[in-house]
Each structure stands twice: as structure tokens, then as C-alpha cells.
Design a protein around this motif. Structure first.
Motif, PDB file in Angstrom:
ATOM      1  N   ARG A 124      11.251  -8.946 -17.510  1.00 20.56           N
ATOM      2  CA  ARG A 124      12.552  -9.296 -17.774  1.00 20.56           C
ATOM      3  C   ARG A 124      13.212 -10.120 -17.189  1.00 20.56           C
ATOM      4  O   ARG A 124      13.963 -10.838 -17.433  1.00 20.56           O
ATOM      5  N   ARG A 125      12.900  -9.957 -15.793  1.00 27.55           N
ATOM      6  CA  ARG A 125      13.747 -10.792 -14.734  1.00 27.55           C
ATOM      7  C   ARG A 125      12.741 -11.424 -13.765  1.00 27.55           C
ATOM      8  O   ARG A 125      11.843 -10.322 -13.204  1.00 27.55           O
ATOM      9  N   HIS A 185      14.197 -13.089  -6.794  1.00 29.02           N
ATOM     10  CA  HIS A 185      13.970 -14.144  -5.649  1.00 29.02           C
ATOM     11  C   HIS A 185      12.874 -13.576  -4.676  1.00 29.02           C
ATOM     12  O   HIS A 185      12.575 -14.438  -3.848  1.00 29.02           O
ATOM     13  N   SER A 186      12.582 -12.416  -4.776  1.00 33.13           N
ATOM     14  CA  SER A 186      11.577 -11.831  -3.879  1.00 33.13           C
ATOM     15  C   SER A 186      10.192 -11.811  -4.358  1.00 33.13           C
ATOM     16  O   SER A 186       9.188 -11.275  -3.775  1.00 33.13           O
ATOM     17  N   LEU A 187       9.987 -12.153  -5.579  1.00 37.37           N
ATOM     18  CA  LEU A 187       8.685 -11.730  -6.339  1.00 37.37           C
ATOM     19  C   LEU A 187       7.627 -12.432  -5.705  1.00 37.37           C
ATOM     20  O   LEU A 187       6.327 -11.966  -5.681  1.00 37.37           O
ATOM     21  N   LEU A 196       9.552 -11.036 -21.629  1.00 34.37           N
ATOM     22  CA  LEU A 196      10.598 -10.839 -22.204  1.00 34.37           C
ATOM     23  C   LEU A 196      11.789 -11.474 -21.337  1.00 34.37           C
ATOM     24  O   LEU A 196      13.058 -10.992 -21.074  1.00 34.37           O
ATOM     25  N   ILE A 197      11.406 -12.474 -20.339  1.00 35.36           N
ATOM     26  CA  ILE A 197      12.269 -12.917 -19.322  1.00 35.36           C
ATOM     27  C   ILE A 197      13.342 -13.744 -19.890  1.00 35.36           C
ATOM     28  O   ILE A 197      13.260 -14.504 -20.638  1.00 35.36           O
ATOM     29  N   SER A 198      14.462 -13.205 -19.529  1.00 36.45           N
ATOM     30  CA  SER A 198      15.950 -14.037 -19.779  1.00 36.45           C
ATOM     31  C   SER A 198      16.524 -14.385 -18.607  1.00 36.45           C
ATOM     32  O   SER A 198      17.341 -15.264 -18.767  1.00 36.45           O
ATOM     33  N   VAL A 199      16.294 -14.028 -17.416  1.00 36.51           N
ATOM     34  CA  VAL A 199      16.812 -14.367 -16.063  1.00 36.51           C
ATOM     35  C   VAL A 199      15.835 -14.574 -15.147  1.00 36.51           C
ATOM     36  O   VAL A 199      14.719 -14.033 -14.900  1.00 36.51           O
ATOM     37  N   ILE A 200      16.196 -15.804 -14.516  1.00 34.98           N
ATOM     38  CA  ILE A 200      15.347 -16.353 -13.321  1.00 34.98           C
ATOM     39  C   ILE A 200      16.298 -16.268 -12.067  1.00 34.98           C
ATOM     40  O   ILE A 200      17.365 -17.550 -12.166  1.00 34.98           O
TER      41      ILE A 200
END
Length: 691
Positions: A194-195, A198-200, A216-220
Motif C-alpha cells: 500500500r505504501r 523511504h527505507s524500502l 494497492l500502492i497509493s503513497v510513495i
């Protein structure tokens, strides 16, 4: 104007400095990993030494191409006795649930996709010192995260990892990506992300290609892609992204944002060079053209299935786009046209604008694309393409509309009635024009047209299209336009190679309609016109190689085609009873394929068929073709097995030749005479015996 987008914008951002915060990792987890690495180091070295020593003693050599597939074998566990020299192992499409220690020191590729894998032993991969490609897609890796993630952390040589379709959450993915500094390709499609934090990717700085589609990504978060200085391919299709308002991935070459809910795409202007070559924004909710980086390598832009053009006029769309840009980057609104200044420098060769909401052609914007070769503008709402460029001064100056490189233009299914001469004149290099499913009426030849009307009348008082303007035109599709009349010299001045006139059921075609293109026309389609042979008049076409006449009411092929080197001809679904065998003989010299089904052929008047058979012309639908006799219909392929005998038995007596009738009667008379004489002689002989 207030759009209210700033609080929900998504940044696809890569900063060039190192000032952002980085995620801190669990120190106990690191210590534990180091401890396990030390504890297994000696055993691994010993194992490798023993293996190499054994190979040396037995004289075995390393086979660089060694691979084994256990794909789709209904396995529930890893097979025993695997060759230790294996480089590639495929265990996909099985029922494996647990993975224990593998001892395959040369293994480079392992495929465990589409199993039921939910538990990986902590030391499962420790003896795979050369493993570079690992496919774990379509499993259940969302279970037993502790063991599974620790097992993957022991692989430090991976270059490609596929963990797609495992129902993984944001946190789970981050655990699987630890200690992956060598990773170059990552696939995480079809999970439950979903998100993007920054550490991914902090431990995967070498990534070049990432697929995170169908999540379901809505935030980057800002800085998500910061560590990825080598990233070239990013696929974020099929997610829930809405706004892209700070694109800063300078080294990215391919970006796929299709099938989201994106309403606008904006890049803040700077002087840095972007390597982006392909941008896919199809199947979104775009209202505006994207504002791309000023300095870019963009060559392919996919904008189909959006809502561009909803704002009706190009003027309003340009104004709204620039106003939106100024609001998002927090600058005062000025007169600078940021959209056009960036598009003017774009080296685009392909753009797809099909399935949008354009009611007028945005010529001012699209004519800025000086390198554009292919444009798909099909399935919009155009009725007319006219001169709509804005005045740029009080003097009424209008810049010249010009498409210096455009070769292929698709305008199918728009409802077009009129295309102005100014627009046609701007297509100086056009080769392919698709106008299928419109309402275009071709004008007479340009010379006749100009002699009949003034320039002003041509522009505003007519509703036909003057194709003679298009000197370079080679391929024209006018299928399904409800054309009423093709006048003499309609296409004179073009360089037509192919012409499609199908599904113009009421079209009257003048015998000189193709004058001017006889020496260039190679393909002609006149199918589904409901025409009879008297309606079809074709000139000699000395280079025609393909002719389609299917779905009409023809009973004769024009004899003028004898001068055409036809390779393919389609006469399906007409009313042919026979074909001119002399014409067929002439055509067979070059003919390769002929379609004939759906007619009412006479079996016994088929010398033409014999000729085709002798020349070995392909008849792909011969098994679906029937011919008739006086008795019944026969499949033509069956008839060909013994045509003379079949016709001798079934020929209609009304169609028998007089000479054949005379011979038959004479033959019967002779037989009858012989029978009478023999009978008399036999009777006389019997009487002599009695006496």
C-alpha cells in the motif's frame, strides 16, 4: 484557481544529495546474521573443498550447461539425489510446501514458482554460493516471515529475485529485501503493498529494474527511490496512484504508470538531463497533457484511455495545465507556457491518444513534436479538423501548423466529416492514413476541386476531403465511411500502394476513380459493398498483387485484371457460378492464394478449377466450398477427386451437348439392333434343333 492537490501529491523522486534521513536497522538482527555467517563459513569451505577434491579424483569435469527440470511433476518435496553440478534447477508448478537445506554449490538459477511454499528453513540457501536468480512467485511467503526472511538474508549473490503473488505486506517486503546489495532485478507484482517507504530499498542500491505492478500502492514517500542511482526500469502499473507532481528520476528509461487513477503528471523544470525514453500513462484519469522533463530522451508516450480533451478547447487545456503547474510548484502565475516549452524539446516518435475525449484536434500542441512519426488519435470525438491555432499578436499572426516527420496517422472511429486543406498540407511526409468508421466523403481531384471553388470556399463551405493533397500517401483506409461517390481521379496526386473501400454499401465508383494510381496500387479491398458485376469497373492495374471482392453480389471477375500480377484474390460470398477459365489461366502465372467459398458454383462447368489445381494454387477454404449438380450439392474437394466421372453420372440432361446426345442415341440404337439380331438368330437355332 485553486486545485487543492498539494497535500495528496505523490513524488517519484530521486535526490542527488545525501541529506535525507536513512532507516536504522535492528542491531540484534545484524549481529545474529554475522554470527550465523561465521559459524557456517568453515563448513561451507570444507564442503566445497571435498567436492572439488572428489571431482578431481574421479576425473569428472564441470558441465557449464547442466540443468534439470522437475516442472509440473506433482512433487511435494525436493527430489533426492540431485546432481551437485547443477547450474539450473526448475521445480515450478508443484505442491512443495517446505524447503530445507540444498547442497548445490554450482547452482545459479532456481525456480520454485507456483508451489505452496510457506516455510523455508533458515539455512536452506547457505550452500548455494553461486545463486544469482531465484523465482519464488505464486507461493505463500506471507507465512512464517521470521524463518523465510532469515533464509533469504543468507543469499548475498542474488541478481534477480521474484517474490510476486505472495500476499506480502509493506513490512514483509522490506524484510525480504535485506542484505540484497547485489540485486539488479526485483519483481513484486500482485502483492498487498500500500505504501512505498523511504527505507524500502536501502539495502538494494544496485537495482536496475523493479516491477511493483498490481498492488494497492497509493503513497510513495519522498526519497523512496533515492538510493537507486542505477534504476532504469520501473513498473508501477495497476495501483492506486492519483497524482504525480514531482518526477525526478533522472536515469530512468522506462516508467509504467498505466491503470492507476492518475489525474496529472508534472515535472518541475530544471536543467538536468533525463534519460526517460518510454512513459506509459494509459488507462488513467488524465485531464491534461503531462508536463515532462525539459531535457529528455522521451520517444514513446502512451496516453490512451484517459479523459484528455474533456475541457473542450485546446486553449483552456493549455491555460489550465500551466496554472496547475504554477500552483503545485508554488510559483506566481505568469505568462510562461511551461507545457509547450517542454514539449517543443521532446524527441518523441510515437504517441497514443486513442480513447480520449477530444472534440477538436490539438494541433498547436502536437505540431511541436517535430520528430513524431506515428500518432494514434482513434476513438475520440472529432467531427472536423480545422485551423485552430491561436493568434499570438494583435497583427493576427498564426504560426504554421506543420508535422515534418509524421508518417502514420490513425483517426479511426471519430465521426469525422471534414479535414481542412491546411491540415492535410501540414502532413508533408504522411504514408499511412486510417480513416475507418468515419463519415468522410472524398473530393474529386485537387485540380478540378480548386477550379470549382475559391480557397475560402474550400476551407469553410465544403465537407469533402481532398486526398490529392497528400503526395506521399501510400496506405489509405476508408472502410465504413458511407461514401456516396468516388469521382474520376479521386486519388490522383497520391502514391497509393493500398486502398481499403470496404463496407461502403451505397458507393458508386466511377470507372476512372483510380486514374492516377494505377501504376502504384498493389492492394485493393472492395469487400462488403453489396455491388453487382455491372457496378464494378476496374482499369488495368499493372502492379496489383492483392484484391479482395468478398461479400458482394458479383458473378463475373473483370477481364481487365488479366494485366495484374495478382498473388492473392478473395471472391468469397458472392454469386459466382463459374469463372472465366481463360482469365484464371492468365492470373495463375502469379497467383499464390485464392479464396472461393460461399458461392454457387456449377460442378460441371469448372475448367477454371482444374486450371487452379494444375498450377497448384492454394485454396485454403476448398473444404468449405460447395458446387451443385442436377441431383445435389457436393463439397468441391470431393468433386476434385474424380470430376469427369462425377459429372458423367450427375450431369443435368438439359445441359448435355447435342453431339453427346446424338452419340448416346446412336450407341443405344446399335446395342438394340445387335440384341434383336442375336435374339432372332437364337430363335432360329432352337427351331432347327426341334425339327
Amino acid at each position: 484557481m485553486k486545485h487543492g492537490y498539494k497535500r495528496v501529491c505523490v513524488s517519484v523522486h530521486m535526490r542527488t544529495d545525501n541529506s535525507s534521513d536513512t532507516a536504522q536497522f535492528d542491531s540484534s538482527s545484524k549481529s545474529h546474521s554475522r554470527g550465523r555467517m561465521v559459524s557456517h563459513m568453515f563448513s561451507n569451505l570444507l564442503l566445497l573443498w571435498l567436492l572439488s577434491h572428489d571431482l578431481h579424483i574421479t576425473g569428472l569435469t564441470y558441465d557449464a550447461s547442466k540443468e534439470q527440470s522437475w516442472n509440473n511433476q506433482n512433487l511435494y518435496s525436493i527430489p533426492v539425489g540431485l546432481d551437485v553440478r547443477l547450474r539450473r534447477l526448475d521445480l515450478s508448478n508443484n505442491f512443495i510446501r517446505q524447503l530445507h537445506t540444498l547442497v548445490l554449490p554450482y547452482l545459479e538459477q532456481l525456480d520454485l514458482s507456483t508451489n505452496q511454499l510457506d516455510l523455508i528453513a533458515e539455512g536452506a540457501f547457505e550452500n548455494l554460493a553461486r545463486l544469482e536468480e531465484l523465482n519464488l512467485s505464486r507461493n505463500a511467503l506471507n507465512n512464517n516471515l521470521g524463518n523465510n526472511t532469515k533464509a533469504l538474508q543468507s543469499i548475498s549473490t542474488l541478481k534477480s529475485l521474484d517474490i510476486s503473488m505472495n500476499s506480502l505486506s509493506d513490512d514483509a517486503v522490506e524484510l525480504y529485501l535485506r542484505n540484497k546489495s547485489s540485486l539488479a532485478q526485483l519483481k513484486m507484482s500482485g502483492n498487498a503493498l500500500r505504501r512505498l517507504s523511504h527505507s524500502l530499498f536501502n539495502e538494494s542500491k544496485g537495482l536496475r529494474a523493479i516491477n511493483i505492478d498490481d498492488n494497492l500502492i497509493s503513497v510513495i514517500e519522498q526519497g523512496t527511490f533515492e538510493p537507486l542511482s542505477q534504476l532504469e526500469i520501473l513498473n508501477l502499473a495497476k495501483n492506486n496512484l492519483v497524482y504525480i507532481c514531482d518526477f525526478k528520476l533522472h536515469k530512468l528509461k522506462y516508467l509504467n504508470l498505466s491503470r492507476n487513477s492518475v489525474e496529472f503528471f508534472i515535472t518541475q523544470e530544471d536543467d538536468q538531463l533525463y534519460r526517460l525514453e518510454i512513459l506509459d500513462l494509459s488507462f488513467n484519469k488524465l485531464l491534461y497533457f503531462p508536463i515532462v522533463p525539459k531535457m529528455n530522451h522521451l520517444r514513446y508516450l502512451y496516453l490512451q484511455n484517459n479523459m484528455i480533451g474533456t475541457l473542450n478547447s485546446e486553449d483552456i487545456m493549455i491555460s489550465e495545465t500551466n496554472s496547475l503547474y504554477n500552483e503545485i510548484i508554488n510559483e506566481k502565475i505568469d505568462q510562461k507556457n511551461i507545457l509547450h516549452s517542454n514539449w517543443r524539446l521532446m524527441p518523441l516518435i510515437y504517441i497514443d491518444l486513442s480513447y480520449n475525449h477530444f472534440r477538436s484536434f490539438p494541433g498547436e500542441t502536437l505540431s511541436l513534436l517535430s520528430s513524431l512519426e506515428t500518432m494514434n488519435f482513434s476513438y475520440n470525438c472529432l467531427q472536423n479538423i480545422t485551423w485552430t491555432i491561436r493568434n499570438y499578436s494583435d497583427s493576427g499572426y498564426r504560426p504554421q501548423l506543420f508535422f515534418p516527420s509524421l508518417k502514420h496517422l490513425d483517426l479511426q472511429s471519430n465521426g469525422l466529416v471534414y479535414i481542412s486543406l491546411h491540415f492535410l498540407g501540414a502532413l508533408s511526409q504522411i504514408e499511412t492514413l486510417n480513416l475507418q468508421d468515419n463519415s468522410v466523403q472524398p473530393c474529386a481531384s485537387v485540380e478540378l476541386f480548386r477550379s470549382s471553388y475559391s480557397t475560402q470556399q474550400i476551407n469553410f463551405n465544403t465537407s469533402c476531403v481532398a486526398f490529392g493533397q497528400l503526395r506521399t500517401l501510400k496506405h489509405l483506409n476508408l472502410k465504413e465511411n458511407n461514401i456516396k461517390m468516388l469521382r474520376p481521379n479521386t486519388f490522383q496526386g497520391t502514391s497509393l500502394v493500398s486502398l481499403n473501400l470496404a463496407r461502403n454499401s451505397h458507393m458508386v465508383m466511377h470507372e476512372d476513380a483510380l486514374e492516377g494510381v494505377q501504376t502504384t496500387l498493389q492492394s485493393l479491398i472492395i469487400s462488403e459493398r453489396n455491388m453487382t458485376s455491372s457496378d464494378l469497373s476496374l482499369p488495368c492495374l499493372p502492379v496489383l498483387t492483392e484484391l479482395k471482392l468478398s461479400n458482394n453480389s458479383l458473378d463475373v471477375i473483370p477481364s481487365s485484371l488479366s494485366c495484374s500480377p495478382l498473388r492473392e484474390i478473395d471472391i468469397r460470398n458472392n454469386v459466382f457460378m463459374t469463372l472465366n477459365h481463360s482469365l484464371i489461366h492468365d492470373l495463375s502465372v502469379h497467383l499464390n492464394v485464392m479464396y472461393i467459398s460461399g458461392n454457387h458454383f456449377n460442378c460441371c462447368d469448372s475448367k477454371w478449377l482444374t486450371i487452379l489445381n494444375e498450377f497448384r494454387i492454394k485454396l485454403p477454404d476448398i473444404n468449405n466450398t460447395e458446387c451443385f449438380t442436377s441431383v445435389s450439392n457436393v463439397v468441391m474437394a470431393e468433386y476434385l477427386k474424380n470430376p469427369w466421372l462425377y459429372c458423367l453420372i450427375h450431369t443435368n440432361t438439359q445441359e448435355i451437348h447435342f453431339g453427346q446426345m446424338f452419340i448416346a442415341v446412336l450407341f443405344a440404337f446399335v446395342i438394340l439392333t445387335i440384341f434383336i439380331l442375336f435374339t432372332r438368330k437364337f430363335c432360329c437355332t432352337q427351331r432347327s434343333f426341334i425339327v
